[in-house]
Design a protein around this motif. Structure first.
Motif, PDB file in Angstrom:
ATOM      1  N   ASP B  99       0.796  -1.229   0.000  1.00 59.94           N
ATOM      2  CA  ASP B  99       0.000   0.000   0.000  1.00 59.94           C
ATOM      3  C   ASP B  99       0.825   1.274   0.000  1.00 59.94           C
ATOM      4  O   ASP B  99       0.284   2.354  -0.153  1.00 59.94           O
ATOM      5  CB  ASP B  99      -1.027  -0.002   1.137  1.00 59.94           C
ATOM      6  N   SER B 100       2.147   1.144   0.139  1.00 58.34           N
ATOM      7  CA  SER B 100       2.940   2.375   0.036  1.00 58.34           C
ATOM      8  C   SER B 100       3.502   2.551  -1.376  1.00 58.34           C
ATOM      9  O   SER B 100       4.168   3.537  -1.656  1.00 58.34           O
ATOM     10  CB  SER B 100       4.080   2.347   1.054  1.00 58.34           C
ATOM     11  N   LEU B 101       3.240   1.587  -2.250  1.00 62.22           N
ATOM     12  CA  LEU B 101       3.729   1.690  -3.622  1.00 62.22           C
ATOM     13  C   LEU B 101       2.565   1.972  -4.572  1.00 62.22           C
ATOM     14  O   LEU B 101       1.433   1.553  -4.315  1.00 62.22           O
ATOM     15  CB  LEU B 101       4.406   0.385  -4.057  1.00 62.22           C
ATOM     16  N   THR B 102       2.854   2.673  -5.654  1.00 66.57           N
ATOM     17  CA  THR B 102       1.808   2.948  -6.634  1.00 66.57           C
ATOM     18  C   THR B 102       1.473   1.667  -7.402  1.00 66.57           C
ATOM     19  O   THR B 102       2.174   0.659  -7.297  1.00 66.57           O
ATOM     20  CB  THR B 102       2.267   3.993  -7.667  1.00 66.57           C
ATOM     21  N   VAL B 103       0.404   1.761  -8.188  1.00 67.80           N
ATOM     22  CA  VAL B 103      -0.009   0.645  -9.040  1.00 67.80           C
ATOM     23  C   VAL B 103       1.170   0.168  -9.884  1.00 67.80           C
ATOM     24  O   VAL B 103       1.496  -1.027  -9.927  1.00 67.80           O
ATOM     25  CB  VAL B 103      -1.175   1.098  -9.946  1.00 67.80           C
ATOM     26  N   GLU B 104       1.834   1.124 -10.506  1.00 66.90           N
ATOM     27  CA  GLU B 104       2.946   0.769 -11.384  1.00 66.90           C
ATOM     28  C   GLU B 104       4.074   0.085 -10.604  1.00 66.90           C
ATOM     29  O   GLU B 104       4.594  -0.952 -11.011  1.00 66.90           O
ATOM     30  CB  GLU B 104       3.461   2.042 -12.048  1.00 66.90           C
ATOM     31  N   GLN B 105       4.413   0.660  -9.447  1.00 67.29           N
ATOM     32  CA  GLN B 105       5.509   0.090  -8.648  1.00 67.29           C
ATOM     33  C   GLN B 105       5.176  -1.292  -8.109  1.00 67.29           C
ATOM     34  O   GLN B 105       6.052  -2.135  -7.951  1.00 67.29           O
ATOM     35  CB  GLN B 105       5.844   1.026  -7.486  1.00 67.29           C
ATOM     36  N   ASN B 106       3.892  -1.511  -7.838  1.00 71.14           N
ATOM     37  CA  ASN B 106       3.477  -2.820  -7.369  1.00 71.14           C
ATOM     38  C   ASN B 106       3.793  -3.902  -8.390  1.00 71.14           C
ATOM     39  O   ASN B 106       4.302  -4.966  -8.044  1.00 71.14           O
ATOM     40  CB  ASN B 106       1.973  -2.824  -7.077  1.00 71.14           C
ATOM     41  N   VAL B 107       3.484  -3.610  -9.648  1.00 72.65           N
ATOM     42  CA  VAL B 107       3.722  -4.600 -10.688  1.00 72.65           C
ATOM     43  C   VAL B 107       5.207  -4.683 -11.010  1.00 72.65           C
ATOM     44  O   VAL B 107       5.742  -5.733 -11.362  1.00 72.65           O
ATOM     45  CB  VAL B 107       2.896  -4.254 -11.945  1.00 72.65           C
ATOM     46  N   GLU B 108       5.881  -3.560 -10.817  1.00 67.49           N
ATOM     47  CA  GLU B 108       7.306  -3.501 -11.103  1.00 67.49           C
ATOM     48  C   GLU B 108       8.114  -4.278 -10.059  1.00 67.49           C
ATOM     49  O   GLU B 108       9.204  -4.775 -10.339  1.00 67.49           O
ATOM     50  CB  GLU B 108       7.727  -2.027 -11.089  1.00 67.49           C
ATOM     51  N   PHE B 109       7.565  -4.359  -8.862  1.00 68.27           N
ATOM     52  CA  PHE B 109       8.320  -4.928  -7.738  1.00 68.27           C
ATOM     53  C   PHE B 109       8.969  -6.286  -8.045  1.00 68.27           C
ATOM     54  O   PHE B 109      10.189  -6.431  -7.919  1.00 68.27           O
ATOM     55  CB  PHE B 109       7.432  -5.000  -6.492  1.00 68.27           C
ATOM     56  N   THR B 115      14.667  -9.688 -12.029  1.00 70.97           N
ATOM     57  CA  THR B 115      15.154  -9.651 -13.403  1.00 70.97           C
ATOM     58  C   THR B 115      16.190  -8.550 -13.520  1.00 70.97           C
ATOM     59  O   THR B 115      16.325  -7.723 -12.639  1.00 70.97           O
ATOM     60  CB  THR B 115      14.026  -9.337 -14.413  1.00 70.97           C
ATOM     61  N   ARG B 116      16.910  -8.576 -14.626  1.00 72.96           N
ATOM     62  CA  ARG B 116      17.905  -7.529 -14.856  1.00 72.96           C
ATOM     63  C   ARG B 116      17.473  -6.612 -15.978  1.00 72.96           C
ATOM     64  O   ARG B 116      18.293  -6.082 -16.716  1.00 72.96           O
ATOM     65  CB  ARG B 116      19.238  -8.171 -15.234  1.00 72.96           C
ATOM     66  N   MET B 117      16.170  -6.452 -16.134  1.00 69.17           N
ATOM     67  CA  MET B 117      15.684  -5.598 -17.217  1.00 69.17           C
ATOM     68  C   MET B 117      16.155  -4.162 -17.029  1.00 69.17           C
ATOM     69  O   MET B 117      16.266  -3.674 -15.913  1.00 69.17           O
ATOM     70  CB  MET B 117      14.158  -5.563 -17.174  1.00 69.17           C
ATOM     71  N   ALA B 118      16.385  -3.492 -18.155  1.00 61.04           N
ATOM     72  CA  ALA B 118      16.687  -2.052 -18.098  1.00 61.04           C
ATOM     73  C   ALA B 118      15.407  -1.318 -17.713  1.00 61.04           C
ATOM     74  O   ALA B 118      14.314  -1.789 -18.015  1.00 61.04           O
ATOM     75  CB  ALA B 118      17.183  -1.583 -19.456  1.00 61.04           C
ATOM     76  N   PRO B 119      15.548  -0.164 -17.071  1.00 59.67           N
ATOM     77  CA  PRO B 119      14.359   0.544 -16.584  1.00 59.67           C
ATOM     78  C   PRO B 119      13.304   0.776 -17.667  1.00 59.67           C
ATOM     79  O   PRO B 119      12.117   0.589 -17.427  1.00 59.67           O
ATOM     80  CB  PRO B 119      14.932   1.873 -16.086  1.00 59.67           C
ATOM     81  N   GLY B 120      13.750   1.165 -18.864  1.00 56.86           N
ATOM     82  CA  GLY B 120      12.795   1.444 -19.936  1.00 56.86           C
ATOM     83  C   GLY B 120      12.006   0.200 -20.318  1.00 56.86           C
ATOM     84  O   GLY B 120      10.777   0.215 -20.423  1.00 56.86           O
ATOM     85  N   GLU B 121      12.741  -0.872 -20.466  1.00 55.62           N
ATOM     86  CA  GLU B 121      12.139  -2.146 -20.843  1.00 55.62           C
ATOM     87  C   GLU B 121      11.140  -2.596 -19.776  1.00 55.62           C
ATOM     88  O   GLU B 121      10.057  -3.110 -20.059  1.00 55.62           O
ATOM     89  CB  GLU B 121      13.271  -3.166 -20.965  1.00 55.62           C
TER      90      GLU B 121
END
Ligand code: ATP
Ligand code: MG
Lengths: 279, 248
Positions: B99-109, B115-121
């Motif tokens: 609940d302290s992370l946004t929708v996007e950050q939740n999925v990004e977590f 993974t070692r994906m680049a931020p853009g990817e």
């Protein structure tokens, strides 16, 4: 003293013990609860320590915690240190004047600030602010299954949540203590000057004249132990929360009570230990 | 890749779990074969959520065996268990978003962690995942600022982030309108068709389960009382089953 301590600890950890039928049974359950608490806490600490020491390390989260725990506590610690300095100056001045020993004032302020007052004030202020914060945060994460979710996505919450917070507390407390010492001595001087002007130069020369390294280093670094207690107890209480929002309230309260209590107890032990080694 | 004699990726035998004096699971046997979607039905409070949590090792059973890809997870050490978990997607009944992370950050977590994906990817991937569940807007919102159904969909996106090959969903369509529920059902079907994932899905939505599940199992009194395809179950004479499927 010992009995009193025992009673306090037992009462504090026994929040979850069901009501007993008789006094005898109640005391017995308290004792059992207390031993259970220490057993579980020891297991928790071992697990967190292992998580903290095995790579990969959580640098990013550690930085975030250093900011949340350290930088954000600094104003409060500075204020507490400053207030203590003023009080110390006013009080001591009055007493010393009576014995005609006013010239000792700078030394007394400096000594008591760096040797005991600064560290313990910092420990208590931080254990109020930080352990309440950690207890409530981890507690609500626990009851809303966020900690489970983290575990399910193969992230060790002992490493990511607990170890980072505990390490941050350990690192930050000595630094905060320096802030408290500084503010206390500064305000001690100001309060002193308002009553009777003295130059800062004179005040400091006089105050630090007899200070040696062993007056300063051990008391400052003992606060790392306070940091460990604060972080450890708060994370432990937070992560074992159960029973909804009420449970979160309970673990927040007990995190504050227990960490303050253990900070004071640890201080007693550490002061004795330091005196034993450095005198 | 598939071993001729390989056992099912999810194999549960004689699983028992009690809480205090209450017996919740009392000898559950369950299998989900490679590429199969099994729907678990049962009345509220029968232990469906508990069963799913046992499958990822969030709780430990009193007795019985849980084998995931041939490994007995009840005896697995933490590191090995985590290796398995990276390839399992779990959707919690209450979504359990951070609940302290946004929708996007939740999925990004999970992507950040494993993974070692680049931020853009990574951002690109997060967007795709959220688009699949119809949540491509509101990226910056916090979980407390979106509805329960939306949280559920974000939870689903998060569960799928690491391209798991076993997924465990706890009521993926509960609290959603029929249209969104239908779309989520389609997401599950697609997962099955495209990537042959193995799924165990707890649901109350019999009609939905009929579309996406290969097999239905019915949990009652701590046991699995009936299993089979929807058509099989429909032929059942058992009162409980009949009642359960009536609206399906
Ligand atoms: N941590 C726990 N402590 C004690 N009892 C629990 C715990 N978790 C679950 N239970 C009990 O286990 C039983 C099954 O719970 P579970 O959440 O699995 O039900 P469910 O089948 O998922 O129900 P629903 O369809 O309503 O979600 C309940 O009776 C619940 O009281
Ligand atoms: Mg449930």
């Amino acid at each position: 003293m010992l009995y009193f301590t025992f009673f306090l600890v037992a009462a504090a950890v026994a929040g979850t013990v069901p009501r007993a039928r008789s006094h005898g049974a109640a005391v017995w359950e308290l004792i059992v609860a207390m031993f259970e608490w220490f057993g579980d806490f020891a297991k928790f600490v071992t697990r967190v320590a292992r998580a903290a020491l095995t790579p990969p390390y959580e640098w990013r989260e550690l930085l975030r915690q250093l900011d949340a725990i350290g930088a954000k506590s600094a104003p409060l610690v500075a204020l507490a240190g400053a207030a203590t300095g003023v009080v110390l100056s006013l009080q001591t001045r009055d007493s010393l004047a009576r014995f005609g020993a006013k010239s000792m004032l700078p030394a007394i302020i400096v000594f008591s600030m760096i040797r005991e007052t600064g560290p313990i004030i910092t420990g208590l202020v931080v254990s109020g602010r930080v352990s309440a914060g950690i207890g409530a945060e981890l507690g609500s994460m626990k009851v809303t299954e966020q900690i489970d979710a983290m575990e399910a996505s193969a992230v060790d919450p002992y490493k990511f949540l607990a170890a980072t917070r505990v390490v941050a507390c350990i690192l930050v407390l000595p630094l905060l203590t320096l802030i408290a010492d500084f503010c206390g001595i500064l305000m001690g001087w100001i309060a002193n000057t308002l009553a009777q002007p003295v130059s800062p130069r004179f005040f400091l020369d006089n105050g630090f004249k007899d200070v040696v390294f062993s007056d300063f280093l051990p008391p400052t670094f003992k606060t790392a132990v306070f940091g460990f207690i604060i972080g450890g107890v708060a994370c432990f209480q937070g992560m074992r929360t159960s029973g909804g929002t009420e449970g979160v309230g309970r673990s927040t309260t007990s995190a504050v009570v227990l960490s303050s209590l253990f900070v004071i107890l640890a201080d007693v032990l550490l002061v004795r230990l330091i005196l034993f080694f450095y005198s | 890749m598939e071993h001729p004699t390989a056992e099912a990726p999810v194999t549960v035998k004689d699983l028992r779990k009690t809480f205090g004096g209450q017996t919740v699971l009392n000898g559950v046997d369950l299998e989900a074969a490679q590429g199969e979607t099994v729907a678990v039905l049962g009345r509220s409070g029968t232990g469906k959520s508990v069963l799913l949590k046992l499958l990822v090792g969030l709780q430990s059973p009193d007795s019985g065996s849980i084998r995931i890809r041939g490994q007995e997870i009840t005896k697995l050490e933490e590191n090995r268990l985590n290796e398995l978990r990276k390839k399992m997607g779990f959707l919690f009944q209450q979504a359990a978003l951070y609940d302290s992370l946004t929708v996007e950050q939740n999925v990004e977590f999970p992507l950040m962690r494993h993974t070692r994906m680049a931020p853009g990817e990574r951002r690109q991937r997060v967007r795709e995942l959220l688009a699949d569940v119809g949540m491509e807007k509101d990226l910056e919102k916090l979980p407390s600022q979106i509805s329960g159904g939306m949280q559920k969909r974000v939870g689903l996106a998060r569960a799928l982030a690491l391209e798991p090959d076993i997924v465990l969903f706890d009521e993926p369509t509960a609290g959603l309108d029929p249209i969104t529920a239908g779309e989520i059902g389609k997401v599950i079907v697609q997962l099955k068709q495209k990537r042959k994932i193995t799924a165990v899905v707890v649901t109350h939505d019999v009609r939905g389960a009929r579309k996406f599940a290969d097999r239905l199992v019915l949990l009652r009194d701590g046991r699995i009382v009936t299993e089979g395809t929807f058509e099989n179950l429909q032929k059942s004479r058992d009162d409980f089953v009949v009642q359960f499927l009536r609206d399906g």
